[in-house]
Design a protein around this motif. Sequence first.
Motif: not given
Length: 149
Positions: A80-85, A89-90, A148-149
């Motif tokens: 799981q990774v952080r995703v923007g709006e 991905m960042f 996505a997280e």
Amino acid sequence: MKVILLQEVKSLGKKGDIVEASDGYARNYLLPKKLAKEASAANVHQAKQEKATASFKAAQKKDEAKILAAQIEKVIVKMQVRVGENGKMFGSVTSKDVAEALIKQTGLEGIDRRKIELKTVVKSIGEYIAVAKLHPEISAEFKVEIEAE
């Protein structure tokens, strides 16, 4: 003069080989620098035993790598990774991240983190293929799912 090589010598051969070298080259270079030892009967016997032991250990490592490859090919690593709006991905997911997730999720300890490679650059969510090189002749492919997280 027959000598047994203790290290790889570029022009002669590999470690453990029994080779014929000129007397001067052997006495003045190979023996003083401990690159070789004289091929007496006892030394030849010892070299053959060491070579047999080394080949047995190499075969054992290859068998272990085959078993580990079979286990790894069944695995699907989920990350799981952080995703923007906008769904991007960042940064990206690296092979080091995949290796840590694989070890954490499976508990397999025989995996070298530096030997895991991603076939493509991971910059978005989806499924990817990674390759674990376990032995010079054996590699295992496994799936990596990025969510996505």
